[in-house]
Design a protein around this motif. Structure first.
Motif, PDB file in Angstrom:
ATOM      1  N   GLU A 195       1.048  -1.434   9.624  1.00  0.00           N
ATOM      2  CA  GLU A 195       0.594  -2.679   9.009  1.00  0.00           C
ATOM      3  C   GLU A 195       1.606  -3.200   8.000  1.00  0.00           C
ATOM      4  O   GLU A 195       1.891  -4.404   7.949  1.00  0.00           O
ATOM      5  CB  GLU A 195      -0.760  -2.457   8.337  1.00  0.00           C
ATOM      6  CG  GLU A 195      -1.365  -3.711   7.737  1.00  0.00           C
ATOM      7  CD  GLU A 195      -2.649  -3.426   6.991  1.00  0.00           C
ATOM      8  OE1 GLU A 195      -3.587  -4.233   7.082  1.00  0.00           O
ATOM      9  OE2 GLU A 195      -2.716  -2.378   6.301  1.00  0.00           O
ATOM     10  N   ARG A 196       2.152  -2.290   7.200  1.00  0.00           N
ATOM     11  CA  ARG A 196       3.147  -2.703   6.210  1.00  0.00           C
ATOM     12  C   ARG A 196       4.381  -3.285   6.876  1.00  0.00           C
ATOM     13  O   ARG A 196       5.014  -4.209   6.347  1.00  0.00           O
ATOM     14  CB  ARG A 196       3.543  -1.494   5.348  1.00  0.00           C
ATOM     15  CG  ARG A 196       2.531  -1.163   4.261  1.00  0.00           C
ATOM     16  CD  ARG A 196       2.595  -2.196   3.167  1.00  0.00           C
ATOM     17  NE  ARG A 196       1.597  -1.953   2.128  1.00  0.00           N
ATOM     18  CZ  ARG A 196       1.450  -2.723   1.055  1.00  0.00           C
ATOM     19  NH1 ARG A 196       2.227  -3.772   0.893  1.00  0.00           N
ATOM     20  NH2 ARG A 196       0.517  -2.451   0.169  1.00  0.00           N
ATOM     21  N   ARG A 197       4.733  -2.763   8.037  1.00  0.00           N
ATOM     22  CA  ARG A 197       5.911  -3.251   8.749  1.00  0.00           C
ATOM     23  C   ARG A 197       5.626  -4.582   9.439  1.00  0.00           C
ATOM     24  O   ARG A 197       6.429  -5.520   9.378  1.00  0.00           O
ATOM     25  CB  ARG A 197       6.368  -2.217   9.785  1.00  0.00           C
ATOM     26  CG  ARG A 197       7.664  -2.572  10.479  1.00  0.00           C
ATOM     27  CD  ARG A 197       8.121  -1.456  11.402  1.00  0.00           C
ATOM     28  NE  ARG A 197       9.394  -1.759  12.013  1.00  0.00           N
ATOM     29  CZ  ARG A 197      10.572  -1.517  11.473  1.00  0.00           C
ATOM     30  NH1 ARG A 197      10.635  -0.969  10.272  1.00  0.00           N
ATOM     31  NH2 ARG A 197      11.692  -1.835  12.097  1.00  0.00           N
ATOM     32  N   VAL A 198       4.466  -4.673  10.101  1.00  0.00           N
ATOM     33  CA  VAL A 198       4.124  -5.895  10.829  1.00  0.00           C
ATOM     34  C   VAL A 198       3.851  -7.049   9.867  1.00  0.00           C
ATOM     35  O   VAL A 198       4.234  -8.199  10.138  1.00  0.00           O
ATOM     36  CB  VAL A 198       2.902  -5.634  11.735  1.00  0.00           C
ATOM     37  CG1 VAL A 198       2.418  -6.932  12.372  1.00  0.00           C
ATOM     38  CG2 VAL A 198       3.258  -4.629  12.821  1.00  0.00           C
ATOM     39  N   LEU A 199       3.192  -6.761   8.753  1.00  0.00           N
ATOM     40  CA  LEU A 199       2.806  -7.799   7.800  1.00  0.00           C
ATOM     41  C   LEU A 199       3.679  -7.776   6.553  1.00  0.00           C
ATOM     42  O   LEU A 199       3.206  -8.088   5.458  1.00  0.00           O
ATOM     43  CB  LEU A 199       1.338  -7.635   7.403  1.00  0.00           C
ATOM     44  CG  LEU A 199       0.311  -7.755   8.527  1.00  0.00           C
ATOM     45  CD1 LEU A 199      -1.094  -7.572   7.975  1.00  0.00           C
ATOM     46  CD2 LEU A 199       0.435  -9.091   9.240  1.00  0.00           C
TER      47      LEU A 199
END
Length: 261
Positions: free
Chosen positions: A243-247
């Motif tokens: 999630e941290r990478r995608v967002l």
């Protein structure tokens, strides 16, 4: 990220679990009830009973069903959610049907699935898929519907249409809601994984825990429950990294907005 920040984050993550374990150890110190687990006994059973072939034989099938069911729900939920979210007619047609099916608890369908599909992995995977589909699907629909209309009109003005508009505008704009749906689906997948293995199963964590319960092996039973909790922690950690990478753009925008206040 400096060493002090890392240390503080590690401390914040481990402080409460350590306190709970200490209180648990103190509370069961002089307890003679065989059905109340003690920390030392749980660790001992994890090492002596679960560590080894049993862990591979029982956890492997559970993770396979979990991965296939959850993965299928994410793929179908996102694709179908985008299609429905982009069409007002599709939302009106499917709205009542989605609400009706979503209101039916997935565990209630397990006996029907066992009769129709059988007692093999297909019924268990489909149950996980069905339970995880709705949070992903409905959040994707809401995400597509809630995109900024001004930005949408701007993309049309600049000639961004079709697949390019979907890829570079609609999907990134709705991704925060999509990730929220996936986050909600994770615990549902674990719950349904265990529930589907409690009945008409020959392997899996739920089956083995029920077997220990029926043979009054409470120590290994509690150890199996802790393995389920550990799987939940690992899945949440992996999801948080993804999630941290995608967002990354989304969290960066929020940090900028917070700093400007």
């Amino acid at each position: 990220m400096n060493a002090r920040t890392v240390t503080r984050r590690v401390f914040m993550a481990l402080a409460l679990p350590i306190i709970i374990i200490v209180l648990w150890w103190i509370g069961t110190l002089n307890n003679t009830n065989p059905f109340v687990p003690k920390p030392v006994n749980v660790v001992t059973d994890l090492v002596t009973v679960w560590a080894g072939p049993l862990l591979i034989e029982q956890v492997g099938p559970s993770l396979y069903r979990l991965g296939v069911g959850l993965g299928g729900a994410i793929v179908v939920g996102v694709l179908l959610g985008i299609l429905v979210g982009l069409s007002r007619v599709a939302r009106k047609l499917t709205g009542p049907l989605f609400e009706f099916v979503r209101a039916v608890p997935p565990p209630v369908l397990l006996p029907v699935l066992l009769l129709v599909i059988g007692i093999d992995d297909r019924s268990k995977i489909f149950l996980i898929f069905l339970g995880c589909l709705w949070p992903v699907l409905l959040n994707t629909i809401d995400g597509v519907r809630s995109v900024d209309q001004v930005l949408g009109d701007t993309t049309r003005t600049y000639g961004l249409r079709g697949w390019s508009r979907l890829r570079y505008f609609v999907l990134p704009a709705s991704m925060p809601r999509i990730m929220t749906g996936i986050r909600l689906a994770l615990p549902i997948a674990i719950i349904l994984m265990v529930v589907s293995e409690l009945y008409a199963a020959l392997d899996g964590l739920g089956y083995q825990i029920m077997l220990f319960k029926q043979t009054f092996q409470t120590g290994p039973m509690w150890a199996g429950i802790f393995i389920i909790g550990f799987i939940g922690i690992v899945l949440a950690f992996i999801f948080r990294m993804i999630e941290r990478r995608v967002l990354a753009w989304y969290y960066g925008q929020r940090e900028v907005e917070t700093s400007e206040r």
